[in-house]
Design a protein around this motif. Structure first.
Motif: not given
Length: 402
Positions: A6-8, A140-141, A333-335
């Motif tokens: 997650s995150g690039t 995700p990112e 936020m839920i995801a």
């Protein structure tokens, strides 16, 4: 499509938003055009043509959200159990499209309640599979950006629908029923795009498991329930836009121009939702949600005392900013807080809880309006917004500590 990282990394290109998200956004847009053509004039029609009270309007609005959300919960369980999202989305949008034919035929409040219930069952069925499809195809990112984009396209519908309603009202000398008939056209187009333009997302590797159990759906973690708790207070503070619409008559609007207040609100909301979603991917959600609640408190305070059109419009601008800063974020936020196999259940539980809260809040707002005048529900809403800010600040600190 689950990415392990997650995150690039710095300097890397962010993935493009998937076609499925765009298509679902267009479906939302068309359905929303149809929905807003009806919703922006429905409170006036109920009060003016069918003689309903403010409390009954609040109850009908709250009941429709509660019906939608109970359905959303079951629909979420079904998505996790069957691993199929599209058939449910088609059923949900189909019921909404069909309900459009009932509004213009309704000669009594009960038929309107039936049409709204049908529309909302449709909304309840489609919300969870649609959110699950967006979550399934988005790395995700860029999840915040994907949810924000779908919301923004949805809001373009919220902008175009009321404009069309004003146009038809002007051409047809204020004939609300004609607007209701014409609302069936964009609903039919939405169905066509969904059936022919959206593909069921591929399976998530090992996500297809035997033996999905209800007990698992009830074992959502504390982070998910924390988001749900904060969202509930936010929903209590933000009652139905039906009251914002009724307030416009007090601020001096004639019925033909009332939908314009929704045009302004949705324009602001739409312009804010996507950039806020992208920003949340970078800086997290808590600060942005605090801003959204500050805007909501301001909206309530301005609308409570709106005696003129300009003051009223300022209130709707604040309301639109609140929506733009909060709506996509709660979904993201839920995801973010939920394990892959339980996304549908998490959205279901989120929707079920907030739905019960909205029924309570809207009926109470109608009662306050009827008993103490139109300023009181807005003042109570401002107080609840401040309470939600306090809870969010405390919850944010706890999440950081955890």
């Amino acid at each position: 499509m689950h990415h392990p990282h997650s995150g690039t990394p710095p300097g890397a290109r962010r993935p493009a938003i998937p076609v499925t998200v765009w298509m679902l956004g267009v479906v939302s847009l068309l359905m929303d055009v149809s929905s807003e053509m009806v919703q922006t004039l429905l409170p006036l029609y109920l009060v003016g043509s069918l003689g309903a009270s403010a409390m009954l309007v609040g109850f009908i609005e709250g009941l429709s959200v509660a019906v939608a959300t109970a359905t959303k919960f079951l629909s979420g369980l079904f998505v996790d159990w069957s691993r199929r999202s599209k058939p449910l989305a088609v059923l949900g949008y189909g019921l909404g499209a069909l309900s459009r034919l009932f509004f213009p035929l309704a000669a009594s409040v009960d038929l309107i309640i039936l049409a709204k219930a049908m529309d909302r069952v449709g909304k309840g069925i489609r919300g969870t599979p649609r959110d699950a499809m967006v979550a399934a195809v988005s790395p995700p990112e860029i999840r915040g950006a994907s949810f924000g984009l779908r919301k923004s396209l949805d809001t373009v519908g919220g902008f175009v629908g009321p404009l069309l309603a004003v146009l038809v009202m002007m051409l047809m000398a204020g004939d609300i029923v004609t607007v209701f008939w014409l609302a069936a056209i964009p609903a039919a187009l939405a169905m066509a795009v969904l059936i022919f333009g959206v593909r069921e997302p591929a399976e998530n590797g090992a996500a297809k498991r035997a033996g999905f159990r209800l007990s698992q759906a009830l074992q959502l973690n504390r982070a998910v329930w924390g988001v749900i708790g904060i969202a509930s207070v936010i929903m209590l503070a933000r009652f139905s836009e039906a009251f914002v619409l009724l307030k416009s008559l007090e601020a001096g609007f004639s019925p033909t121009w009332v939908p314009l207040s929704m045009v302004i609100m949705h324009a602001v909301y739409g312009l804010a939702a996507y950039p806020v979603g992208r920003l949340s991917d970078r800086i997290g959600t808590t600060g942005l949600l605090l801003w959204s609640l500050a805007f909501l408190a301001a909206a309530h305070l301005v609308l409570a005392f709106a005696g003129s059109a300009w003051v009223y419009i300022l209130g709707t601008v604040f309301w639109g900013l609140h929506m733009g800063f909060s709506q996509g974020l709660l979904g993201a936020m839920i995801a973010g807080a939920t394990p892959d196999g339980l996304k549908g259940s998490a959205f279901g539980a989120f929707n079920l809880t907030t739905g019960a809260v909205v029924l309570l809040g809207n009926t109470a707002a109608g009662w306050f309006w009827q008993s103490f005048g139109s300023a009181v529900p807005f003042l109570v809403g401002a107080g609840l917004s401040l309470l939600a800010m306090l809870l969010l600040a405390i919850g944010g600190r706890r999440r950081v500590a955890a």
